[in-house]
Design a protein around this motif. Sequence first.
Motif, PDB file in Angstrom:
ATOM      1  N   ASN D  21       0.825  -1.215   0.000  1.00 34.55           N
ATOM      2  CA  ASN D  21       0.000   0.000   0.000  1.00 34.55           C
ATOM      3  C   ASN D  21       0.859   1.266   0.000  1.00 34.55           C
ATOM      4  N   MET D  22       1.943   1.248   0.773  1.00 32.72           N
ATOM      5  CA  MET D  22       2.791   2.447   0.833  1.00 32.72           C
ATOM      6  C   MET D  22       3.517   2.700  -0.485  1.00 32.72           C
ATOM      7  N   LYS D  23       3.726   1.643  -1.236  1.00 31.92           N
ATOM      8  CA  LYS D  23       4.363   1.760  -2.557  1.00 31.92           C
ATOM      9  C   LYS D  23       3.604   2.750  -3.447  1.00 31.92           C
ATOM     10  N   ASN D  24       2.297   2.818  -3.300  1.00 31.27           N
ATOM     11  CA  ASN D  24       1.493   3.729  -4.119  1.00 31.27           C
ATOM     12  C   ASN D  24       1.248   5.083  -3.461  1.00 31.27           C
ATOM     13  N   MET D  25       1.880   5.296  -2.279  1.00 25.48           N
ATOM     14  CA  MET D  25       1.741   6.611  -1.646  1.00 25.48           C
ATOM     15  C   MET D  25       2.981   7.426  -1.992  1.00 25.48           C
ATOM     16  N   HIS D  26       2.793   8.452  -2.797  1.00 22.53           N
ATOM     17  CA  HIS D  26       3.954   9.137  -3.342  1.00 22.53           C
ATOM     18  C   HIS D  26       4.744   9.902  -2.298  1.00 22.53           C
ATOM     19  N   LYS D  27       4.123  10.168  -1.167  1.00 22.94           N
ATOM     20  CA  LYS D  27       4.863  10.907  -0.150  1.00 22.94           C
ATOM     21  C   LYS D  27       5.570   9.985   0.858  1.00 22.94           C
ATOM     22  N   VAL D  28       5.523   8.687   0.592  1.00 24.27           N
ATOM     23  CA  VAL D  28       6.153   7.735   1.509  1.00 24.27           C
ATOM     24  C   VAL D  28       7.304   6.999   0.823  1.00 24.27           C
ATOM     25  N   ARG D  29       8.410   6.876   1.537  1.00 26.29           N
ATOM     26  CA  ARG D  29       9.568   6.140   1.004  1.00 26.29           C
ATOM     27  C   ARG D  29       9.903   5.036   2.015  1.00 26.29           C
ATOM     28  N   VAL D  30       9.679   3.805   1.603  1.00 26.42           N
ATOM     29  CA  VAL D  30       9.984   2.682   2.497  1.00 26.42           C
ATOM     30  C   VAL D  30      11.467   2.374   2.365  1.00 26.42           C
ATOM     31  N   LYS D  31      12.225   2.849   3.321  1.00 26.98           N
ATOM     32  CA  LYS D  31      13.684   2.707   3.196  1.00 26.98           C
ATOM     33  C   LYS D  31      14.157   1.302   3.566  1.00 26.98           C
ATOM     34  N   THR D  32      13.676   0.802   4.688  1.00 26.37           N
ATOM     35  CA  THR D  32      14.197  -0.489   5.165  1.00 26.37           C
ATOM     36  C   THR D  32      13.074  -1.380   5.691  1.00 26.37           C
ATOM     37  N   VAL D  33      13.227  -2.669   5.423  1.00 30.86           N
ATOM     38  CA  VAL D  33      12.319  -3.668   5.976  1.00 30.86           C
ATOM     39  C   VAL D  33      13.158  -4.696   6.729  1.00 30.86           C
ATOM     40  N   SER D  34      12.743  -5.008   7.956  1.00 26.85           N
ATOM     41  CA  SER D  34      13.466  -6.034   8.711  1.00 26.85           C
ATOM     42  C   SER D  34      12.566  -7.227   8.989  1.00 26.85           C
ATOM     43  N   ASP D  35      13.184  -8.406   8.928  1.00 26.63           N
ATOM     44  CA  ASP D  35      12.469  -9.639   9.281  1.00 26.63           C
ATOM     45  C   ASP D  35      13.518 -10.715   9.463  1.00 26.63           C
ATOM     46  N   PRO D  36      13.420 -11.510  10.516  1.00 28.53           N
ATOM     47  CA  PRO D  36      14.415 -12.563  10.727  1.00 28.53           C
ATOM     48  C   PRO D  36      14.499 -13.533   9.551  1.00 28.53           C
ATOM     49  N   PHE D  37      13.383 -13.657   8.815  1.00 27.20           N
ATOM     50  CA  PHE D  37      13.357 -14.603   7.689  1.00 27.20           C
ATOM     51  C   PHE D  37      13.449 -13.887   6.336  1.00 27.20           C
ATOM     52  N   ILE D  38      14.033 -12.715   6.357  1.00 30.58           N
ATOM     53  CA  ILE D  38      14.052 -11.894   5.141  1.00 30.58           C
ATOM     54  C   ILE D  38      14.757 -12.593   3.981  1.00 30.58           C
ATOM     55  N   ASP D  39      15.705 -13.464   4.296  1.00 32.17           N
ATOM     56  CA  ASP D  39      16.439 -14.171   3.240  1.00 32.17           C
ATOM     57  C   ASP D  39      15.521 -15.021   2.366  1.00 32.17           C
ATOM     58  N   GLN D  40      14.484 -15.552   3.003  1.00 27.19           N
ATOM     59  CA  GLN D  40      13.571 -16.427   2.247  1.00 27.19           C
ATOM     60  C   GLN D  40      12.498 -15.632   1.494  1.00 27.19           C
ATOM     61  N   MET D  41      12.546 -14.320   1.611  1.00 28.79           N
ATOM     62  CA  MET D  41      11.488 -13.499   0.998  1.00 28.79           C
ATOM     63  C   MET D  41      12.007 -12.597  -0.125  1.00 28.79           C
ATOM     64  N   GLN D  42      13.235 -12.807  -0.536  1.00 28.91           N
ATOM     65  CA  GLN D  42      13.855 -11.909  -1.515  1.00 28.91           C
ATOM     66  C   GLN D  42      12.966 -11.700  -2.741  1.00 28.91           C
ATOM     67  N   ASP D  43      12.386 -12.784  -3.239  1.00 22.57           N
ATOM     68  CA  ASP D  43      11.581 -12.693  -4.456  1.00 22.57           C
ATOM     69  C   ASP D  43      10.468 -11.661  -4.337  1.00 22.57           C
ATOM     70  N   TRP D  44       9.802 -11.696  -3.208  1.00 21.85           N
ATOM     71  CA  TRP D  44       8.665 -10.810  -3.030  1.00 21.85           C
ATOM     72  C   TRP D  44       9.066  -9.349  -3.184  1.00 21.85           C
TER      73      TRP D  44
END
Lengths: 335, 335, 335, 335
Positions: D21-44
């Motif tokens: 949802n934030m991807k379509n908000m032009h005033k928002v910049r998602v700089k970083t996402v953290s998750d212990p399992f982030i390695d398994q989510m690269q594709d997404w």
Amino acid sequence: MKVHVVGVIGAGRIGKLHIANMKNMHKVRVKTVSDPFIDQMQDWFINSCVENLTKDYKDIINDPEIKAVIICAPTDLHIPIIKEAAAAGKHIFCEKPISFSDEETIEAYETVQKAGVKFQLGFNRRFDRNFAKVKEIVANKEIGDLHILKIQSRDPEPPSLDYVAHSGGIFMDMSIHDFDMARYISGSEVEEVYATGTALVNPEISKYEDIDTAIITLKFANGAIGVIDNSRQAVYGYDQQLEAFGSKGSAKVNNETQSRVEVLTTDGVKSDNPLYFFLERYNDAYIAEMSQFFDAIENNTEVPCSFIDGIMAQRIAQAAKESLLTGKPVKVKKL
Amino acid sequence: MKVHVVGVIGAGRIGKLHIANMKNMHKVRVKTVSDPFIDQMQDWFINSCVENLTKDYKDIINDPEIKAVIICAPTDLHIPIIKEAAAAGKHIFCEKPISFSDEETIEAYETVQKAGVKFQLGFNRRFDRNFAKVKEIVANKEIGDLHILKIQSRDPEPPSLDYVAHSGGIFMDMSIHDFDMARYISGSEVEEVYATGTALVNPEISKYEDIDTAIITLKFANGAIGVIDNSRQAVYGYDQQLEAFGSKGSAKVNNETQSRVEVLTTDGVKSDNPLYFFLERYNDAYIAEMSQFFDAIENNTEVPCSFIDGIMAQRIAQAAKESLLTGKPVKVKKL
Amino acid sequence: MKVHVVGVIGAGRIGKLHIANMKNMHKVRVKTVSDPFIDQMQDWFINSCVENLTKDYKDIINDPEIKAVIICAPTDLHIPIIKEAAAAGKHIFCEKPISFSDEETIEAYETVQKAGVKFQLGFNRRFDRNFAKVKEIVANKEIGDLHILKIQSRDPEPPSLDYVAHSGGIFMDMSIHDFDMARYISGSEVEEVYATGTALVNPEISKYEDIDTAIITLKFANGAIGVIDNSRQAVYGYDQQLEAFGSKGSAKVNNETQSRVEVLTTDGVKSDNPLYFFLERYNDAYIAEMSQFFDAIENNTEVPCSFIDGIMAQRIAQAAKESLLTGKPVKVKKL
Amino acid sequence: MKVHVVGVIGAGRIGKLHIANMKNMHKVRVKTVSDPFIDQMQDWFINSCVENLTKDYKDIINDPEIKAVIICAPTDLHIPIIKEAAAAGKHIFCEKPISFSDEETIEAYETVQKAGVKFQLGFNRRFDRNFAKVKEIVANKEIGDLHILKIQSRDPEPPSLDYVAHSGGIFMDMSIHDFDMARYISGSEVEEVYATGTALVNPEISKYEDIDTAIITLKFANGAIGVIDNSRQAVYGYDQQLEAFGSKGSAKVNNETQSRVEVLTTDGVKSDNPLYFFLERYNDAYIAEMSQFFDAIENNTEVPCSFIDGIMAQRIAQAAKESLLTGKPVKVKKL
């Protein structure tokens, strides 16, 4: 990620709608927008992500980086723009109707064919989830053979008389969407039309040789019959209903509403009116049609709404107009 | 054609309703009606086809030609009348509740059993086409196993405080229909009840140690749970809805309305409120229950709503009352 | 209590319906029923309270005690029976259509006028609570000026081809009810008709120069336009809907259904189809029309559905038939 | 245009939803996402526009450019993350519930208060157009004084038993949304709760001392009463209905459906089930809540759903749990 570089020609209500929708499509870059009155619209564009504004659509035609044009100019400019864009090798998305003249439309069609570019017409209702569902139900024969197709299509407010003067008349301007729906849902051509109509919303419209209330009977090539009713003013909102009735049942699209809330008081049960107008009702459909246009370019597949679809809807509109004038049923010109 | 000779005891609102319905049943002859205030009701009876009017219900009990009595007297008179009628060998149709005392009810039950006469209780909702349909859906397991039963039951206007004073309280007077519905639809006994409630419609009702707004949670023997909400005043009309929710789906009864007309204006979409009250809503059900009473007599079959049904609904009402007073869930007395 | 002594001529489906309804009207005494096939119907009459059965309708005409006749004979016998009954001074309730010939109808009309007897035509839909409500809404201008009137009228199953052969065609037999509704709801005469239609339900019907699927466009004297669609077979039940659309809104009659139950499963939300056919759908309306006929006699007031109403509906049917044959719009003959 | 630089902590189902949802908000910049399992989510993340991925949420806390964090981690991590983020001066959007412990929640609340950062809780339903409309109707007294509030809230499928084990139980995990709705719609605190429930969907759930079917009675500070029913499995879809019943009427939210299409066949009338689950049903609400979070930061205004709202909903959940265990009504801890 492949990016589509796009020019938009005409920045009226519908042009701005498409620009706003494309802003959220990450694979689309709206490079240039042209409009003769662009100077008066600067404010609107401040947050729009559009890169260039121009008064002259030729700036778009002549820009080799632009691969696709969205034509939202007035109908009488469609033909030259289509021809120039096609000649310049650009894919074309064009608002309806293509033109008011069958001859010119056919000529433009041939130019597009020769150029081998994609051409998609803006019959947005095809992309509405409700109509698409009924289309599928009819195609799957879930209601058996189609016997009667009914379309109820009414605007919430009439256009200005100025608009009416250049609209091509109710059949070409408004009913044309319903004519396309008739072909889309039935999967059949319309062969004959009988139209009756009158000016009940605003008698002034008669001065423009136009009407604002109409009933149009259709005979389909597959043997089914149909009827469309139109009004330029349903005070309760945009009334967009449709029923496909067949040998094994019936499938009906009811209106979308603002909410699902019902209020019961001593006055009765009250619920919401239909969504007000096309911007509200077909918001998702407008996004879907544009998205599928870019998909068709990207994957080199068939567009979901073709030049031929535009030609045939126009011919039904022309037959309806002739029927209204002559008081007789009129055959629709075949392809 | 066999003719049932009938006496009606009590000619209030519900008594008159049954008399009017029996007037159109060609196999029923309403011989005598008794009511202490019969003198003030002469006008009503002019076109009613009733043969005799009397102040004394014993004239009915003592008439050997009368084979069936319809008891519509106030609740506190039910027990003696039931006993006398049973002793006189008459079949009995009795309005709910049987009495306010479980002991007296059981005693009357035993008298009726010994006499071997038919006894049908007036839980009219069992005869409504909608509730009967949901009963069947639940019984057929079309919604799988029952998980939650919801009953929404609200009157359009509160009774007079005079009436309240002798009503036995909301649970015995009003919710008792819902308790019967709970047993009827679920096909299971209610084991435990938790009731909460308050006087929101008219705080005056508190003086009579009664409430007018209630929520009652039920635990069924079959493991399902349920909830009833009651109000003495839904200003929009008689609200009679029910939902049976189970492992494979849900079946819901919506309100019946005066018409199927929808009106759309700039104010929104307006449709009819629920039918106003029980006379309108359950008109057909009242006819059906009486008709089935005579069928049961004629064919010597089971009545569709038994003495036991009356006893159990009363016990749920008593448990609800105790729960409200103690603020705790209360077990329903078993048979 | 004044009692109306009545004779019923014709004991087919509709004749029996009226007899059953009158049985519950305490002020009506059905003295005699005539039908050429009465011998084969003895069973039906056992509990009907009818006093005499005869093969010859003249036994009714000649009975001075009988003051009113209910004509349910085949259409081609209507004219002579009407004339004889009127001449004998009997009030007349007659099923639609009066006849297939405008000349004969007018002649019969004049006989009835001279005789000064009441004559009510059996357009039962006028007595339905839904249509009556919309009539009132239109008359009260709650939807402003009427712009478009839409009637959707479809039977659940086609009649036998034998019936079709003597029906006078779909417009005279089936659409005639819709033509009356058009006049009734709009409060205006229909001036012009354009009909299109075809045989889609059963192509065999073409052999009888008839159709089973039709769309009929109407122009009203008050400037409004209208459309009726008919089918001899809506497999989902008797579809009886109507919408009056005007300058200030819209009023719509939706179908009546068997119950208000909704069932939700993994398959979707399922609710009841429309009531199956006219006996179920218009049960109350049939009772009301007959009751109002006797009221009109008793109080010497206007009948709610007159000879003129019958004449005008027939003329619209005749114009529709001509339109279908010629493929052109046809003016309706004025009074 | 001011741009909000954001970090998202936790990239499970709800985390990804907010990122999309934030991807379509032009005033928002998602700089970083953290998750212990982030390695398994690269594709997404390939087309997600997120700049950095990390396993360690402290990378977000320690990044001075990031001004706001969206906490979508498991509930048991909420408290430490909230405290650290607040201490680092970051605005916080946190999914519900805040924690399973009232003491820890209060402690975190105090930290946030001291830090003076914005804190918004993710009660998404407040942002649904339907519930917001009923909230307004109640606040405006259009239905008079509130008497009964009913919430029907059922999931289409139960969570895995693994999820159940760490969910905090049905009241804390699922009903908590309904408890917030109860406070939101009524504009009143809940004072007392009585809960009953059982394991009917999957008896295995009992092993985790949890239930899957519940009815919860509420007493409000303003005198109204209420009831919530919950099921972990409504096979027909996500059932999200609510009714506010008052002295002058009732306002009801019906389910949203996939389409407005009705299909009539010999099997009955079929329409669409409710939208399947929260992603479909509350899509617009999720966008609105996030958008309003950034608005509150930008304009330094009150957030639309506060820390206190989270605390109070949790306390109702705790009271419900205690009521279920003790079989008695339980008072809700006051602020």
